[in-house]
Design an enzyme around this catalytic site. Structure first.
Site, mmCIF file in Angstrom:
data_model
loop_
_atom_site.group_PDB
_atom_site.id
_atom_site.type_symbol
_atom_site.label_atom_id
_atom_site.label_comp_id
_atom_site.label_asym_id
_atom_site.label_seq_id
_atom_site.Cartn_x
_atom_site.Cartn_y
_atom_site.Cartn_z
ATOM 1 N N TYR A 187 31.234 65.937 -11.216
ATOM 2 C CA TYR A 187 31.096 66.029 -9.777
ATOM 3 C C TYR A 187 29.701 65.592 -9.397
ATOM 4 O O TYR A 187 28.767 66.493 -9.754
ATOM 5 C CB TYR A 187 31.835 67.475 -9.476
ATOM 6 C CG TYR A 187 31.813 67.306 -7.874
ATOM 7 C CD1 TYR A 187 32.531 66.585 -7.229
ATOM 8 C CD2 TYR A 187 30.917 68.464 -7.126
ATOM 9 C CE1 TYR A 187 32.746 66.555 -5.828
ATOM 10 C CE2 TYR A 187 31.069 68.259 -5.718
ATOM 11 C CZ TYR A 187 31.850 67.702 -5.053
ATOM 12 O OH TYR A 187 32.045 67.618 -3.714
ATOM 13 N N ASP A 282 21.509 65.251 -12.425
ATOM 14 C CA ASP A 282 21.949 65.991 -11.528
ATOM 15 C C ASP A 282 21.992 67.698 -11.753
ATOM 16 O O ASP A 282 22.580 68.196 -12.513
ATOM 17 C CB ASP A 282 23.474 65.636 -11.210
ATOM 18 C CG ASP A 282 24.003 66.540 -9.846
ATOM 19 O OD1 ASP A 282 23.591 67.606 -9.448
ATOM 20 O OD2 ASP A 282 25.033 65.816 -9.492
ATOM 21 N N LYS A 310 22.043 73.540 -4.034
ATOM 22 C CA LYS A 310 22.518 74.890 -4.031
ATOM 23 C C LYS A 310 21.228 75.751 -3.922
ATOM 24 O O LYS A 310 20.893 76.442 -3.026
ATOM 25 C CB LYS A 310 23.176 75.232 -5.244
ATOM 26 C CG LYS A 310 24.345 74.457 -5.434
ATOM 27 C CD LYS A 310 25.436 75.006 -6.411
ATOM 28 C CE LYS A 310 26.557 73.936 -6.565
ATOM 29 N NZ LYS A 310 27.778 74.248 -5.973
#
Ligand SMILES: Cc1ncc(COP(=O)(O)O)c(C=O)c1O
Length: 481
Positions: A187, A282, A310
């Site tokens: 993802y 990522d 985040k």
């Protein structure tokens, strides 16, 4: 360079985990027994009435009733009223141990007061946004560079999704090459080009509703951990426009749902170098979870581009950023000091003072208090306790962790893929439903997980919190069969 040590010098036994996962998926499911599941569902009907009312009303105006993918819980989403440290409270006054941690960002625990106070000070003096430069943008960029030295230049953005888009744009601008290769199932946010091979490896455009074919024609996926498949893409791409970048979640797709062998990232790095592609890490989840130096410090790899999300705003809104090699990241700089070839990025609220001050103080506190180490200690304790319980109860379930990212596979849903399409079609729905039920059962026992199969631990998860959680997990696991 970060003063912190890697949170975990050893690494999980990947072969052992895959052996156990293969055994899990080869068996029929072991859901919660029906009468007990009914009791759990009754909990929601009797103890979560206000949440239900709010959700019913929300469904009239908000598609699906909730707006965060992780809030789509079975049988209906609970509405949260209060968050503090390791706990959440819903609008009906029920308390939960929170292993969702907002999907990962709150390493200090929820609503951490010292950061909140700094945010209040900023709001009182400057408000949340001016559209002009603020010193905390600079302070945060310097801090990130200190922790993650591969970040020679840094650009703050609004989310992980945006930052992945920007990273790919910079890679294409810099290399002048075409393709981007990702790991199947990984993802990387919901941009047009990354909704490809989502969640389940080999699914390509299956989830790409509303996305024109052209938007992900230059995205490719390879089967998790299959370096041979990656190399084949790289070889073929040489003849048709080249590979601009390979993007990985460094612990494996979906936060390590299919964990990588320790040397995987090094081998991807070598392939990128051989074929002149950039390596994008990522680190939206791993950034500061695997240590203040992120997964790149943990695995000892220097990516060309790192994507953050985040954690970099400490759980406050607008958390995203992209950093890396000066020559590559300068692709974003227009005009003065830029390369002249501008990769366009923007965002009215990007790098706003509120996000930057929150991120700056959250990261400082995480370093000062050794938050990644404490969260990892909690993750280790939780995993060990779960595995002991699984063994004692004679269940085929599998628990493993990479630091503070803990996986508890009970249904094996995430292990289905197109290598075995018949099994995928036959088993996806029942296994998915079991996963939803497990999430509901844990919640009825007072523990919130991510989709019934993943837990993020934080600094607030003391031994007492973990032991309490383990007792609650045991109530659920002991009625599976
Ligand atoms: C590895 C990874 N990349 C990118 C994203 C997207 O980040 P955001 O939700 O901030 O857009 C996520 C979100 O969970 C993620 O886990």
């Amino acid at each position: 360079m970060s003063q912190q040590q890697n949170v975990r010098p050893d690494y999980l036994d990947v072969n052992e985990v895959y052996k156990r996962l293969a055994a899990l998926i080869s068996q029929p499911i072991h859901p919660v027994r029906r009468e007990k599941m009914q009791a759990y569902l009754d909990y929601f009907e009797t103890k979560c009435k206000r949440s239900k009312e709010l959700n019913d009303e929300a469904c009239q105006i908000i598609p699906g009733g909730v707006q965060h993918n992780l809030a789509f819980n079975y049988p209906f989403p609970i509405a949260v009223e209060k968050a503090d440290g390791a706990y959440l409270w819903d609008v009906d006054g029920n308390r939960y141990i929170d292993f969702l941690q907002a999907g990962g960002p709150t390493m200090l625990g929820s609503n951490y007061a010292p950061v909140r106070e700094k945010v209040f000070e900023m709001l009182n003096s400057c408000g949340p946004v001016t559209g002009l430069f603020n010193e905390y943008e600079l302070k945060l960029a310097h801090l990130i560079q200190r922790f993650v030295p591969s970040v020679e230049m840094f650009r703050m953005l609004g989310s992980g999704t945006e930052s992945v888009m920007a990273a790919i744009r910079a890679a294409r601008t810099f290399t002048k090459k075409k393709y981007v290769i990702k790991v199947g199932g990984a993802y990387h946010g919901w941009s047009d080009q990354m909704v490809y091979g989502l969640h389940v490896p080999g699914t390509g455009r299956m989830e790409a509703k509303g996305i024109p074919r052209g938007a992900n024609r230059t995205t490719q996926e390879f089967y998790p951990n299959s370096l041979g498949a990656l190399k084949r893409h790289l070889i073929l791409n040489r003849l048709r426009g080249g590979t601009a970048a390979v993007i990985v979640e460094p612990v494996g797709p979906e936060s390590g749902t299919r964990p990588v062998p320790f040397d995987f990232n090094q081998k991807v790095r070598e392939l990128c170098d051989e074929f002149g592609a950039l390596l994008i890490f990522d680190e939206v989840v791993t950034g500061f979870r695997l240590g203040m130096g992120g997964a790149q410090e943990y695995f000892g790899i220097k990516p060309d581009i790192t994507v953050f999300g985040k954690c970099i705003a400490g759980g406050y809104p607008m958390a995203g950023g992209v950093g890396g090699r000066r020559d590559v990241i300068m692709s974003f700089g227009a005009g003065i000091g830029g390369t002249g070839e501008r990769a366009y990025v923007g965002g009215t609220l990007s790098a706003n003072p509120l996000s930057c001050v929150a991120g700056y103080y959250a990261l400082l506190e995480m370093e000062r208090l050794d938050a990644p180490v404490l969260a990892t200690k909690a993750g280790d304790r939780l995993t060990k306790g779960l595995n002991q319980m699984i063994e004692k109860l004679g269940l085929p379930f599998v628990a493993y962790n990479q630091g503070s990212i803990v996986h508890l596979e009970t249904s094996g849903t995430m292990l289905l893929d197109f290598k075995n399409p018949i099994r995928l079609l036959r088993e996806l729905n029942p296994r998915k439903h079991m996963m939803e039920e497990m999430g509901a059962a844990y919640m009825a026992e007072g523990v919130i997980t991510l989709a019934g199969s993943r837990m993020y631990t934080s600094m607030a998860d003391t031994d007492d919190v973990i032991d309490d959680a383990l007792a609650r997990f045991e109530s659920v696991l002991s009625v599976c069969g």
